[in-house]
Design a protein around this motif. Sequence first.
Motif, PDB file in Angstrom:
ATOM      1  N   MET A  75       0.835  -1.201   0.000  1.00  0.00           N
ATOM      2  CA  MET A  75       0.000   0.000   0.000  1.00  0.00           C
ATOM      3  C   MET A  75       0.868   1.249   0.000  1.00  0.00           C
ATOM      4  SD  MET A  75      -3.376  -0.588   2.352  1.00  0.00           S
ATOM      5  CE  MET A  75      -2.745  -1.495   3.742  1.00  0.00           C
ATOM      6  N   LYS A  76       1.876   1.236   0.876  1.00  0.00           N
ATOM      7  CA  LYS A  76       2.742   2.415   0.989  1.00  0.00           C
ATOM      8  C   LYS A  76       3.487   2.674  -0.318  1.00  0.00           C
ATOM      9  CE  LYS A  76       3.022   2.384   5.971  1.00  0.00           C
ATOM     10  NZ  LYS A  76       3.792   2.210   7.195  1.00  0.00           N
ATOM     11  N   GLU A  77       3.924   1.616  -0.924  1.00  0.00           N
ATOM     12  CA  GLU A  77       4.613   1.699  -2.217  1.00  0.00           C
ATOM     13  C   GLU A  77       3.692   2.328  -3.266  1.00  0.00           C
ATOM     14  OE1 GLU A  77       7.647   0.266  -3.209  1.00  0.00           O
ATOM     15  OE2 GLU A  77       7.379   0.574  -5.374  1.00  0.00           O
ATOM     16  N   GLN A  78       2.448   1.833  -3.281  1.00  0.00           N
ATOM     17  CA  GLN A  78       1.517   2.287  -4.309  1.00  0.00           C
ATOM     18  C   GLN A  78       1.095   3.746  -4.082  1.00  0.00           C
ATOM     19  OE1 GLN A  78       1.027   0.788  -7.078  1.00  0.00           O
ATOM     20  NE2 GLN A  78      -0.375   2.357  -7.834  1.00  0.00           N
ATOM     21  N   ILE A  79       1.040   4.156  -2.816  1.00  0.00           N
ATOM     22  CA  ILE A  79       0.716   5.564  -2.521  1.00  0.00           C
ATOM     23  C   ILE A  79       1.748   6.472  -3.186  1.00  0.00           C
ATOM     24  CG2 ILE A  79       0.687   7.293  -0.657  1.00  0.00           C
ATOM     25  CD1 ILE A  79      -0.646   5.049   1.082  1.00  0.00           C
ATOM     26  N   GLY A  80       3.006   6.064  -3.136  1.00  0.00           N
ATOM     27  CA  GLY A  80       4.054   6.827  -3.799  1.00  0.00           C
ATOM     28  C   GLY A  80       3.800   6.961  -5.292  1.00  0.00           C
ATOM     29  N   LYS A  81       3.284   5.898  -5.897  1.00  0.00           N
ATOM     30  CA  LYS A  81       3.022   5.952  -7.352  1.00  0.00           C
ATOM     31  C   LYS A  81       1.861   6.877  -7.676  1.00  0.00           C
ATOM     32  CE  LYS A  81       5.255   1.761  -8.752  1.00  0.00           C
ATOM     33  NZ  LYS A  81       5.012   0.316  -8.819  1.00  0.00           N
ATOM     34  N   VAL A  82       0.862   6.882  -6.790  1.00  0.00           N
ATOM     35  CA  VAL A  82      -0.258   7.809  -6.994  1.00  0.00           C
ATOM     36  C   VAL A  82       0.257   9.243  -6.938  1.00  0.00           C
ATOM     37  CG1 VAL A  82      -2.450   8.655  -6.052  1.00  0.00           C
ATOM     38  CG2 VAL A  82      -1.982   6.200  -6.098  1.00  0.00           C
ATOM     39  N   ALA A  83       1.105   9.511  -5.948  1.00  0.00           N
ATOM     40  CA  ALA A  83       1.663  10.858  -5.822  1.00  0.00           C
ATOM     41  C   ALA A  83       2.433  11.243  -7.078  1.00  0.00           C
ATOM     42  CB  ALA A  83       2.574  10.931  -4.593  1.00  0.00           C
ATOM     43  N   GLN A  84       3.156  10.275  -7.625  1.00  0.00           N
ATOM     44  CA  GLN A  84       3.904  10.560  -8.862  1.00  0.00           C
ATOM     45  C   GLN A  84       2.969  10.864 -10.021  1.00  0.00           C
ATOM     46  OE1 GLN A  84       6.372   7.112  -9.340  1.00  0.00           O
ATOM     47  NE2 GLN A  84       7.750   7.710  -7.671  1.00  0.00           N
ATOM     48  N   ALA A  85       1.832  10.176 -10.051  1.00  0.00           N
ATOM     49  CA  ALA A  85       0.852  10.430 -11.118  1.00  0.00           C
ATOM     50  C   ALA A  85       0.335  11.863 -11.032  1.00  0.00           C
ATOM     51  CB  ALA A  85      -0.301   9.430 -11.024  1.00  0.00           C
ATOM     52  N   CYS A  86       0.099  12.340  -9.804  1.00  0.00           N
ATOM     53  CA  CYS A  86      -0.347  13.736  -9.637  1.00  0.00           C
ATOM     54  C   CYS A  86       0.720  14.679 -10.184  1.00  0.00           C
ATOM     55  CB  CYS A  86      -0.574  14.072  -8.165  1.00  0.00           C
ATOM     56  SG  CYS A  86      -1.844  13.088  -7.377  1.00  0.00           S
ATOM     57  N   GLY A  87       1.954  14.460  -9.711  1.00  0.00           N
ATOM     58  CA  GLY A  87       3.051  15.317 -10.120  1.00  0.00           C
ATOM     59  C   GLY A  87       3.296  15.241 -11.617  1.00  0.00           C
ATOM     60  N   GLY A  88       3.097  14.056 -12.171  1.00  0.00           N
ATOM     61  CA  GLY A  88       3.312  13.860 -13.603  1.00  0.00           C
ATOM     62  C   GLY A  88       2.393  14.714 -14.454  1.00  0.00           C
ATOM     63  N   CYS A  89       1.251  15.074 -13.909  1.00  0.00           N
ATOM     64  CA  CYS A  89       0.323  15.936 -14.645  1.00  0.00           C
ATOM     65  C   CYS A  89       0.564  17.403 -14.290  1.00  0.00           C
ATOM     66  CB  CYS A  89      -1.116  15.548 -14.334  1.00  0.00           C
ATOM     67  SG  CYS A  89      -2.327  16.379 -15.381  1.00  0.00           S
ATOM     68  N   HIS A  90       0.814  17.675 -13.018  1.00  0.00           N
ATOM     69  CA  HIS A  90       0.997  19.063 -12.595  1.00  0.00           C
ATOM     70  C   HIS A  90       2.204  19.706 -13.274  1.00  0.00           C
ATOM     71  CE1 HIS A  90      -1.312  18.291  -8.583  1.00  0.00           C
ATOM     72  NE2 HIS A  90      -2.091  18.300  -9.640  1.00  0.00           N
ATOM     73  N   GLN A  91       3.249  18.909 -13.434  1.00  0.00           N
ATOM     74  CA  GLN A  91       4.492  19.474 -13.971  1.00  0.00           C
ATOM     75  C   GLN A  91       4.269  20.096 -15.359  1.00  0.00           C
ATOM     76  OE1 GLN A  91       7.176  18.255 -16.223  1.00  0.00           O
ATOM     77  NE2 GLN A  91       8.316  20.087 -15.589  1.00  0.00           N
ATOM     78  N   PRO A  92       3.712  19.360 -16.311  1.00  0.00           N
ATOM     79  CA  PRO A  92       3.536  20.012 -17.624  1.00  0.00           C
ATOM     80  C   PRO A  92       2.275  20.863 -17.755  1.00  0.00           C
ATOM     81  CG  PRO A  92       3.025  17.669 -17.789  1.00  0.00           C
ATOM     82  CD  PRO A  92       3.449  17.908 -16.380  1.00  0.00           C
ATOM     83  N   PHE A  93       1.271  20.634 -16.910  1.00  0.00           N
ATOM     84  CA  PHE A  93      -0.033  21.243 -17.197  1.00  0.00           C
ATOM     85  C   PHE A  93      -0.537  22.244 -16.157  1.00  0.00           C
ATOM     86  CE2 PHE A  93      -0.141  17.083 -19.422  1.00  0.00           C
ATOM     87  CZ  PHE A  93      -0.191  17.577 -20.723  1.00  0.00           C
ATOM     88  N   ARG A  94       0.185  22.424 -15.069  1.00  0.00           N
ATOM     89  CA  ARG A  94      -0.277  23.379 -14.059  1.00  0.00           C
ATOM     90  C   ARG A  94       0.787  24.425 -13.805  1.00  0.00           C
ATOM     91  NH1 ARG A  94      -1.488  21.910  -7.805  1.00  0.00           N
ATOM     92  NH2 ARG A  94       0.791  21.941  -7.784  1.00  0.00           N
ATOM     93  N   LYS A  95       0.360  25.676 -13.744  1.00  0.00           N
ATOM     94  CA  LYS A  95       1.290  26.758 -13.449  1.00  0.00           C
ATOM     95  C   LYS A  95       1.729  26.639 -11.999  1.00  0.00           C
ATOM     96  CE  LYS A  95      -1.116  29.885 -16.532  1.00  0.00           C
ATOM     97  NZ  LYS A  95      -2.246  30.800 -16.516  1.00  0.00           N
ATOM     98  N   PRO A  96       3.001  26.963 -11.741  1.00  0.00           N
ATOM     99  CA  PRO A  96       3.444  26.899 -10.344  1.00  0.00           C
ATOM    100  C   PRO A  96       2.848  28.037  -9.517  1.00  0.00           C
ATOM    101  CG  PRO A  96       5.213  27.698 -11.755  1.00  0.00           C
ATOM    102  CD  PRO A  96       4.062  27.381 -12.655  1.00  0.00           C
ATOM    103  N   LEU A  97       2.961  27.922  -8.200  1.00  0.00           N
ATOM    104  CA  LEU A  97       2.489  28.923  -7.248  1.00  0.00           C
ATOM    105  C   LEU A  97       1.056  29.382  -7.520  1.00  0.00           C
ATOM    106  CD1 LEU A  97       5.570  31.252  -6.572  1.00  0.00           C
ATOM    107  CD2 LEU A  97       4.546  29.554  -5.050  1.00  0.00           C
ATOM    108  N   PRO A  98       0.098  28.572  -7.165  1.00  0.00           N
ATOM    109  CA  PRO A  98      -1.287  28.951  -7.427  1.00  0.00           C
ATOM    110  C   PRO A  98      -1.685  30.181  -6.622  1.00  0.00           C
ATOM    111  CG  PRO A  98      -1.178  27.027  -5.990  1.00  0.00           C
ATOM    112  CD  PRO A  98       0.216  27.308  -6.456  1.00  0.00           C
ATOM    113  N   PRO A  99      -2.484  31.066  -7.243  1.00  0.00           N
ATOM    114  CA  PRO A  99      -3.018  32.177  -6.444  1.00  0.00           C
ATOM    115  C   PRO A  99      -3.983  31.615  -5.399  1.00  0.00           C
ATOM    116  CG  PRO A  99      -4.072  32.110  -8.590  1.00  0.00           C
ATOM    117  CD  PRO A  99      -2.995  31.057  -8.596  1.00  0.00           C
ATOM    118  N   ALA A 100      -4.070  32.303  -4.291  1.00  0.00           N
ATOM    119  CA  ALA A 100      -4.927  31.797  -3.204  1.00  0.00           C
ATOM    120  C   ALA A 100      -6.372  31.678  -3.675  1.00  0.00           C
ATOM    121  CB  ALA A 100      -4.828  32.740  -2.022  1.00  0.00           C
ATOM    122  N   ALA A 101      -6.789  30.445  -3.868  1.00  0.00           N
ATOM    123  CA  ALA A 101      -8.193  30.216  -4.223  1.00  0.00           C
ATOM    124  C   ALA A 101      -8.930  29.851  -2.957  1.00  0.00           C
ATOM    125  CB  ALA A 101      -8.284  29.089  -5.241  1.00  0.00           C
ATOM    126  N   LYS A 102     -10.111  30.413  -2.825  1.00  0.00           N
ATOM    127  CA  LYS A 102     -10.840  30.179  -1.564  1.00  0.00           C
ATOM    128  C   LYS A 102     -11.488  28.816  -1.557  1.00  0.00           C
ATOM    129  CE  LYS A 102     -11.792  34.808  -0.139  1.00  0.00           C
ATOM    130  NZ  LYS A 102     -12.805  35.811  -0.036  1.00  0.00           N
TER     131      LYS A 102
END
Lengths: 154, 161, 311
Positions: free
Chosen positions: B134-161
């Motif tokens: 489980m712990k191993e797989q949690i790491g892979k899920v986190a990588q999947a998030c990062g794998g999308c954020h890196q090319p598709f999300r701007k860094p430093l999000p403005p404070a959204a409420k």
Amino acid sequence: MKYRVNKTAMIAGLAICLTGVAGLVQAADEPANVIKYRKSLMTANTSHMGAMGEFAKGTVTFKGGFVEFATAINAISMQIPALFPAGSNTGAETRAKPEIWSKRDDFVAAAKKLETESAKLIVAAKGTDENALKAQITATQQACGGCHETFRSR
Amino acid sequence: MRRSLVIGLAIGTVAVAMAGIVAEAFAQARPLDMIRYRQSAMKGNGGYLNALNAYAKGEVTVVTKDTIKAYAAALVGTSLEIPGMFPAGTDTGRTNAKPEIWQKNADFLAAAKRLGEESTKLAEVATAGNEAAMKEQIGKVAQACGGCHQPFRKPLPPAAK
Amino acid sequence: MKDGDPMTATPANVVLKGLASVFAIAGAMLAAAAPAAAQANADAIKRGEYIFRAADCAPCHTDTKNKGALLAGGRALPTPFGTFYSPNITADPVNGIGKWSDGDFTRALREGVSPDGSHYFPVFPYTSFTLMTDQDIKDLKAYIFSLPTVALANKPHDIGFPFNLRFLQVGWKMLFFTEGVYKPDPAKSAEWNRGAYLTEALGHCAECHTPRNLLGGMDRSRWMAGSIDGPEGEMAPNITPHEATGIGEWDDIDLAYMLKTGAVPGGDVVGSLMAEVIRESTSKLTDADRTAMAKYLLSLPAVDHKIEKPR
């Protein structure tokens, strides 16, 4: 004879109790970590309610993921009492009020209310009646507010 | 002379009407709300990831495999909706979405799909109940998030409420 | 809500029966007039109940925490000046306001003066209720007088010198209180004026959401811009439409929905004292009234005032 049986039972009972207490003590997490953990889950709840709230307001017609959202809220709601163990009122920044522990029955009942309403929300999300879904989203939000009113400070 | 005036008027009328139609379309689509909607969904994913990470790091024991399964299911649910949460025209305003989402849409959809796959696997290993897995797989899920954020999300999000 | 008719019809009938048995003719004449009066009273009670909700009377005048009876008072209201205990406002003639005339009741709300001539502390928001119309005040009294009476004595306030000197309130009023009924702004729409009346006169939102000076007077230049030390020491957020520090990102749909459910954009559901306001007051209003309040609030000047807990 009768007396001895009772005494034995008492000792056995005490032993079980002690084991139980030892188990609990061992299982207790650092308050700071529990606080961090439960805040993450509250964030998840918040986010789901935020998405569904937009639908209930009629500002979006998109309702993707609602069944999963409601299921997750339902699962989290069942955990809520365990997420607020004794001693987790300090250790990290928390808005948890002392009433969570001093009025434990009320708190557990408030969490139970979320469990009930979110279970109904799963049903409504699976259904086709949009008005019923909107009404149930509102009812679920009111369950959130009902707990926050007494048990969370600003 | 007079004809050009008529044509000018006609063009003007059409332009005004079209502006009206565009404004109307905007009023109905209300891009802000879809942005708000998907930010909510993403914030929820963030909540689950924080919770899962706390478990993976051994910080909390109140977690059960059933709760991990529930979080994983919610992540799967959101991942399936990601394509629908980024309709064309929702790239402006208070959003951290990069234009690449629409320019390289196939890559974006693949990244979303990966989150679904890794989260599905997490639900599976949680059912089996092996802690290390489980712990191993949690790491892979986190990588999947990062794998999308890196090319598709701007860094430093403005404070959204 | 529950209909007041059966309750009010019964005493009228009893009176009628008694009269009719003695003076048959007079009784017959009265029989025609009395139901009309009873009906008028029932209507007033019904309207009064809505005013009662909109003005959110119940929470402060009920000691809910200790399972106190409705409107019997005794709720502790901690403020920077000490702890006040709300009075009994049931129609009990000894402990409550049962002996008050319509004039007494109106004077209390409009002028902040009790029937014996003493001045109320502004913890009672007469500063907002002064804006209420005569009709609404009368209807409100009719409703409160239709509720069960409770014989519970008032608890004395626990406030320190010199704030406990009631006559000082005269000076306070001169500085911070403007008496008078709400005057609709003819330049604005009926909806806007309705929203203003609901928000300022009945809802008395500003009482908590406007910062106060050292003497407890409201800072008119930062109207609704939030207060760091609101009631019970809790923060009251900035509810002006300021983008960064207020609710500038919200529209009237968001705000009206919040008043109905407590859910704010992003998904959080408000708790604490605002949850009580929503449960007891704004969730019981009509959609049209909530929208009017929302539109009015969002039309106020945006004030840059960040409300944050000091760390």
